[in-house]
Design a protein around this motif. Structure first.
Motif, mmCIF file in Angstrom:
data_model
loop_
_atom_site.group_PDB
_atom_site.id
_atom_site.type_symbol
_atom_site.label_atom_id
_atom_site.label_comp_id
_atom_site.label_asym_id
_atom_site.label_seq_id
_atom_site.Cartn_x
_atom_site.Cartn_y
_atom_site.Cartn_z
ATOM 1 N N SER A 23 39.200 46.823 16.492
ATOM 2 C CA SER A 23 40.490 47.314 16.011
ATOM 3 C C SER A 23 41.537 47.257 17.118
ATOM 4 C CB SER A 23 40.361 48.734 15.466
ATOM 5 O OG SER A 23 40.027 49.626 16.493
ATOM 6 N N SER A 37 47.175 51.833 10.824
ATOM 7 C CA SER A 37 47.394 52.534 9.569
ATOM 8 C C SER A 37 46.171 52.314 8.674
ATOM 9 C CB SER A 37 48.645 52.004 8.881
ATOM 10 O OG SER A 37 48.435 50.660 8.474
ATOM 11 N N ASP A 38 46.062 53.153 7.654
ATOM 12 C CA ASP A 38 44.958 52.990 6.708
ATOM 13 C C ASP A 38 45.050 51.639 5.996
ATOM 14 O OD1 ASP A 38 43.857 55.432 7.352
ATOM 15 O OD2 ASP A 38 44.865 56.509 5.718
ATOM 16 N N VAL A 41 43.620 48.989 8.375
ATOM 17 C CA VAL A 41 42.161 49.087 8.434
ATOM 18 C C VAL A 41 41.553 48.471 7.178
ATOM 19 C CG1 VAL A 41 40.222 50.710 8.413
ATOM 20 C CG2 VAL A 41 42.131 51.082 9.972
ATOM 21 N N ILE A 74 33.759 52.793 9.373
ATOM 22 C CA ILE A 74 35.142 53.259 9.507
ATOM 23 C C ILE A 74 35.177 54.781 9.525
ATOM 24 C CG2 ILE A 74 37.369 53.393 8.307
ATOM 25 C CD1 ILE A 74 36.804 50.439 7.400
ATOM 26 N N ALA A 75 34.401 55.400 8.639
ATOM 27 C CA ALA A 75 34.341 56.865 8.610
ATOM 28 C C ALA A 75 33.770 57.399 9.922
ATOM 29 C CB ALA A 75 33.488 57.336 7.429
ATOM 30 N N GLN A 76 32.767 56.722 10.459
ATOM 31 C CA GLN A 76 32.171 57.144 11.731
ATOM 32 C C GLN A 76 33.180 57.004 12.859
ATOM 33 O OE1 GLN A 76 29.502 58.711 12.053
ATOM 34 N NE2 GLN A 76 28.756 58.459 14.103
ATOM 35 N N ARG A 77 33.955 55.939 12.834
ATOM 36 C CA ARG A 77 34.980 55.745 13.858
ATOM 37 C C ARG A 77 36.011 56.860 13.796
ATOM 38 N NH1 ARG A 77 40.075 53.388 13.945
ATOM 39 N NH2 ARG A 77 40.679 52.676 16.001
ATOM 40 N N LYS A 78 36.430 57.203 12.582
ATOM 41 C CA LYS A 78 37.393 58.296 12.426
ATOM 42 C C LYS A 78 36.816 59.615 12.927
ATOM 43 C CE LYS A 78 40.128 56.543 8.573
ATOM 44 N NZ LYS A 78 40.509 56.736 7.165
ATOM 45 N N ALA A 79 35.548 59.855 12.620
ATOM 46 C CA ALA A 79 34.910 61.097 13.072
ATOM 47 C C ALA A 79 34.808 61.134 14.595
ATOM 48 C CB ALA A 79 33.520 61.234 12.445
ATOM 49 N N ARG A 81 36.762 59.537 16.707
ATOM 50 C CA ARG A 81 38.112 59.643 17.261
ATOM 51 C C ARG A 81 38.684 61.038 17.045
ATOM 52 N NH1 ARG A 81 42.505 55.605 18.439
ATOM 53 N NH2 ARG A 81 44.281 56.968 18.629
ATOM 54 N N GLU A 83 40.628 63.792 14.138
ATOM 55 C CA GLU A 83 41.901 63.770 13.427
ATOM 56 C C GLU A 83 43.059 64.002 14.387
ATOM 57 O OE1 GLU A 83 42.559 62.935 10.268
ATOM 58 O OE2 GLU A 83 40.439 62.453 10.134
#
Length: 157
Positions: A23, A37-38, A41, A74-79, A81, A83
């Motif tokens: 990314s 942005s979402d 992604v 992607i969810a794991q990356r967000k977690a 990183r 919020e």
């Protein structure tokens, strides 16, 4: 720590780093400053699925499983990183004083470790579902490409 747990943990961290690295590498300067942005992604997720799908000649069911894997990554990356967190400002906070904030660094590592542990079962299940759906020839191609290392470049060619 048991070997398989350690390998799984390092594998997930490597995967998260890979997703984060991909990314970061594909952006222009103005995109890096504000992050992805979402929509961006989602766009890159679609391109990656199409690229991998064409290289492995995936059928629709396999592409769907690859999509689930991509969503979990992607969810794991967000977690990992967090919020609204900025890794640079987190590091700046650790070195803001005259001494390195060891306790703060440990809290940061603990948060990241908990995020990996919480998401690991879903990522592993998605990876297993995708890999197990591949034909033996496709599995051999994945193993061959992974053995090649960096030279593979899912996104090239």
């Amino acid at each position: 720590m048991k070997t398989w747990i350690r390998r799984t943990l390092f594998g997930l961290l490597g995967t998260a780093a890979l997703v984060g690295g991909l990314s970061a590498c594909g952006t222009r300067g103005h995109e890096r400053q504000g992050g992805w942005s979402d929509e961006r992604v989602t766009e890159m997720r679609g391109k990656a699925i199409e690229r991998i799908g064409s290289k492995l000649d995936l059928n629709d069911a396999q592409k769907q499983k690859l999509g689930v894997l991509a969503d979990e990554l992607i969810a794991q990356r967000k977690a990992l990183r967090g919020e609204g967190s900025n890794p640079r400002s987190q590091m700046q906070g650790l070195i803001a004083g005259t001494t390195f904030d060891r306790a703060g660094a440990q809290r940061l590592v603990d948060q990241k470790t908990q995020a990996v542990q919480a998401g690991a079962p879903r990522v592993i299940a998605a990876m297993a579902d995708f890999y197990d759906s591949l034909t033996p020839e496709q599995q051999a191609k994945v193993r061959e490409r992974l053995a090649e290392g960096r030279r593979w470049g899912w996104g090239r060619g």
